[in-house]
Scaffold this motif. Sequence first.
Motif, PDB file in Angstrom:
ATOM      1  N   GLY A 217      38.283  38.533  44.537  1.00  0.00           N
ATOM      2  CA  GLY A 217      38.530  38.338  43.028  1.00  0.00           C
ATOM      3  C   GLY A 217      39.346  39.754  42.592  1.00  0.00           C
ATOM      4  O   GLY A 217      39.553  39.775  41.568  1.00  0.00           O
ATOM      5  N   ASN A 218      39.559  40.475  43.433  1.00  0.00           N
ATOM      6  CA  ASN A 218      40.562  41.717  43.273  1.00  0.00           C
ATOM      7  C   ASN A 218      40.381  42.486  41.978  1.00  0.00           C
ATOM      8  O   ASN A 218      41.101  42.663  41.127  1.00  0.00           O
ATOM      9  CB  ASN A 218      41.764  40.980  43.235  1.00  0.00           C
ATOM     10  CG  ASN A 218      42.332  40.028  44.555  1.00  0.00           C
ATOM     11  OD1 ASN A 218      41.904  40.395  45.379  1.00  0.00           O
ATOM     12  ND2 ASN A 218      42.981  39.040  44.332  1.00  0.00           N
ATOM     13  N   LYS A 219      38.902  42.836  41.732  1.00  0.00           N
ATOM     14  CA  LYS A 219      38.604  43.584  40.742  1.00  0.00           C
ATOM     15  C   LYS A 219      39.058  44.990  41.106  1.00  0.00           C
ATOM     16  O   LYS A 219      38.401  45.466  42.117  1.00  0.00           O
ATOM     17  CB  LYS A 219      37.170  43.365  40.418  1.00  0.00           C
ATOM     18  CG  LYS A 219      36.677  42.054  40.026  1.00  0.00           C
ATOM     19  CD  LYS A 219      35.220  41.753  39.795  1.00  0.00           C
ATOM     20  CE  LYS A 219      34.710  40.567  39.609  1.00  0.00           C
ATOM     21  NZ  LYS A 219      33.432  40.571  39.588  1.00  0.00           N
ATOM     22  N   PRO A 220      39.630  45.791  40.216  1.00  0.00           N
ATOM     23  CA  PRO A 220      40.002  47.257  40.585  1.00  0.00           C
ATOM     24  C   PRO A 220      38.883  48.104  40.563  1.00  0.00           C
ATOM     25  O   PRO A 220      37.937  47.850  39.778  1.00  0.00           O
ATOM     26  CB  PRO A 220      41.076  47.457  39.359  1.00  0.00           C
ATOM     27  CG  PRO A 220      41.641  46.204  38.730  1.00  0.00           C
ATOM     28  CD  PRO A 220      40.513  45.269  38.999  1.00  0.00           C
ATOM     29  N   TYR A 221      38.798  48.869  41.673  1.00  0.00           N
ATOM     30  CA  TYR A 221      37.653  49.928  41.735  1.00  0.00           C
ATOM     31  C   TYR A 221      36.521  48.989  42.472  1.00  0.00           C
ATOM     32  O   TYR A 221      35.381  49.842  42.641  1.00  0.00           O
ATOM     33  CB  TYR A 221      37.318  50.555  40.517  1.00  0.00           C
ATOM     34  CG  TYR A 221      38.447  51.512  40.010  1.00  0.00           C
ATOM     35  CD1 TYR A 221      38.650  52.840  40.377  1.00  0.00           C
ATOM     36  CD2 TYR A 221      39.248  51.005  39.202  1.00  0.00           C
ATOM     37  CE1 TYR A 221      39.783  53.578  40.183  1.00  0.00           C
ATOM     38  CE2 TYR A 221      40.314  51.622  38.674  1.00  0.00           C
ATOM     39  CZ  TYR A 221      40.365  52.945  39.004  1.00  0.00           C
ATOM     40  OH  TYR A 221      41.768  53.951  38.614  1.00  0.00           O
ATOM     41  N   TYR A 222      36.381  47.940  42.660  1.00  0.00           N
ATOM     42  CA  TYR A 222      35.436  47.212  42.934  1.00  0.00           C
ATOM     43  C   TYR A 222      35.404  46.279  44.226  1.00  0.00           C
ATOM     44  O   TYR A 222      34.937  46.581  45.402  1.00  0.00           O
ATOM     45  CB  TYR A 222      34.644  46.501  41.932  1.00  0.00           C
ATOM     46  CG  TYR A 222      33.209  46.003  42.405  1.00  0.00           C
ATOM     47  CD1 TYR A 222      32.206  46.249  42.828  1.00  0.00           C
ATOM     48  CD2 TYR A 222      33.360  44.447  42.309  1.00  0.00           C
ATOM     49  CE1 TYR A 222      31.041  46.004  43.142  1.00  0.00           C
ATOM     50  CE2 TYR A 222      31.972  43.762  42.762  1.00  0.00           C
ATOM     51  CZ  TYR A 222      31.124  44.527  43.211  1.00  0.00           C
ATOM     52  OH  TYR A 222      29.907  43.764  43.493  1.00  0.00           O
ATOM     53  N   THR A 223      36.341  45.495  43.996  1.00  0.00           N
ATOM     54  CA  THR A 223      36.686  44.584  45.079  1.00  0.00           C
ATOM     55  C   THR A 223      38.089  44.440  45.580  1.00  0.00           C
ATOM     56  O   THR A 223      38.703  43.536  46.138  1.00  0.00           O
ATOM     57  CB  THR A 223      36.373  43.048  44.579  1.00  0.00           C
ATOM     58  OG1 THR A 223      36.997  42.482  43.546  1.00  0.00           O
ATOM     59  CG2 THR A 223      34.793  42.860  44.556  1.00  0.00           C
ATOM     60  N   GLU A 224      38.970  45.484  45.086  1.00  0.00           N
ATOM     61  CA  GLU A 224      40.262  45.455  45.552  1.00  0.00           C
ATOM     62  C   GLU A 224      40.584  45.947  46.794  1.00  0.00           C
ATOM     63  O   GLU A 224      40.190  47.373  46.943  1.00  0.00           O
ATOM     64  CB  GLU A 224      41.116  46.205  44.267  1.00  0.00           C
ATOM     65  CG  GLU A 224      42.594  45.882  44.487  1.00  0.00           C
ATOM     66  CD  GLU A 224      43.278  46.751  43.168  1.00  0.00           C
ATOM     67  OE1 GLU A 224      44.159  46.020  42.596  1.00  0.00           O
ATOM     68  OE2 GLU A 224      42.821  47.720  42.929  1.00  0.00           O
ATOM     69  N   ILE A 225      41.179  45.414  48.046  1.00  0.00           N
ATOM     70  CA  ILE A 225      41.178  46.144  49.155  1.00  0.00           C
ATOM     71  C   ILE A 225      42.896  46.789  49.193  1.00  0.00           C
ATOM     72  O   ILE A 225      43.774  46.503  48.566  1.00  0.00           O
ATOM     73  CB  ILE A 225      41.099  44.797  50.122  1.00  0.00           C
ATOM     74  CG1 ILE A 225      42.157  43.840  49.868  1.00  0.00           C
ATOM     75  CG2 ILE A 225      39.775  44.326  50.269  1.00  0.00           C
ATOM     76  CD1 ILE A 225      42.124  42.747  51.020  1.00  0.00           C
ATOM     77  N   THR A 226      42.881  47.630  50.089  1.00  0.00           N
ATOM     78  CA  THR A 226      44.176  48.175  50.320  1.00  0.00           C
ATOM     79  C   THR A 226      45.396  47.354  50.820  1.00  0.00           C
ATOM     80  O   THR A 226      46.348  47.616  49.872  1.00  0.00           O
ATOM     81  CB  THR A 226      43.959  49.194  51.500  1.00  0.00           C
ATOM     82  OG1 THR A 226      42.811  50.218  51.314  1.00  0.00           O
ATOM     83  CG2 THR A 226      45.023  50.265  51.546  1.00  0.00           C
ATOM     84  N   PRO A 227      45.168  46.434  51.413  1.00  0.00           N
ATOM     85  CA  PRO A 227      46.356  45.642  51.592  1.00  0.00           C
ATOM     86  C   PRO A 227      46.861  44.821  50.431  1.00  0.00           C
ATOM     87  O   PRO A 227      48.029  44.660  50.072  1.00  0.00           O
ATOM     88  CB  PRO A 227      45.900  44.467  52.432  1.00  0.00           C
ATOM     89  CG  PRO A 227      44.931  45.338  53.374  1.00  0.00           C
ATOM     90  CD  PRO A 227      44.411  45.975  52.478  1.00  0.00           C
ATOM     91  N   LEU A 228      45.854  44.551  49.264  1.00  0.00           N
ATOM     92  CA  LEU A 228      46.433  44.029  48.187  1.00  0.00           C
ATOM     93  C   LEU A 228      47.132  45.178  47.378  1.00  0.00           C
ATOM     94  O   LEU A 228      48.087  44.963  46.596  1.00  0.00           O
ATOM     95  CB  LEU A 228      45.263  43.527  47.330  1.00  0.00           C
ATOM     96  CG  LEU A 228      45.685  43.138  45.967  1.00  0.00           C
ATOM     97  CD1 LEU A 228      46.173  41.705  46.052  1.00  0.00           C
ATOM     98  CD2 LEU A 228      44.321  42.544  45.322  1.00  0.00           C
TER      99      LEU A 228
END
Length: 275
Positions: A217-228
């Motif tokens: 889902g790429n939510k900043p500060y929650y589900t955003e991973i480093t490769p993204l």
Amino acid sequence: MKKKRVIPGFGLSLGVTLSMLSIIVLIPLASLVIFTARMDWKDIIETITRGRVLASFYVSFLTAFLASLINMAMGLVLAWVLVRYDFPGKRILDGLIELPFALPTAVAGMSLTFLTTDNGWVGSIFSKFGIHIAYTRIGITVAFVFIGIPFVVRSVQPVLEKLDPAYEEAAGVLGASHFTIFRRIILPELKPALFAGFGLAFGRCLGEYGSVVFIAGNKPYYTEITPLIIMSELQEYDYSSATAIALVMLIAAFLILFANNMIQARNTRILTGEK
């Protein structure tokens, strides 16, 4: 009489090995370090300590660690079943273990997302209890478990195949319980392989992108991973920031694999009786 060797002499073999290693591994990694070295130390620190980047580090390391722990348990069970039991479809199941290696990561990510959304086959079951899988850290962990399970199974399986069951039978005859046999006889032999599988799965999960970007889902500060984060910096043509963040992940992966190799070397010395 000199022993005949199938491969050429040591000098030629070592030269070919170092050349291949340099072209495939060392030169690309060295270019990353050199490009990052062009930045000032202050800029590097500011880049890798931004709130969004630190949050991505936390998400990546936390979910990768949890997934690797789950893989240790699941991988041990799967390897045990494949080695100790005979049943119809065993060869098919053994082949399916390596499916995450061959399956394109984007396909795996989309499949896992469709299954774990609130309307999916799996997600709909958990959503009834208020548990949401897709677009959460749970979903990231599920994706990491999917891609990391083969490393543990393939690390433990050969050790189980070589383990002599006579020791287990002797312990059973002497009155040891099944749990005691597993804890005192089987588990010590499997520890090096389990740690090896854990380290490989952990390092693989840290660098995974394709199968996670859909389900996260790429939510900043929650589900955003480093490769993204790294991909986002590259899309914005901020190569300096991207390489600085990538260097942190490179160092982390190196330390994980180095610690894994140290543990393996120590266990080997203990098993062989060397000092």
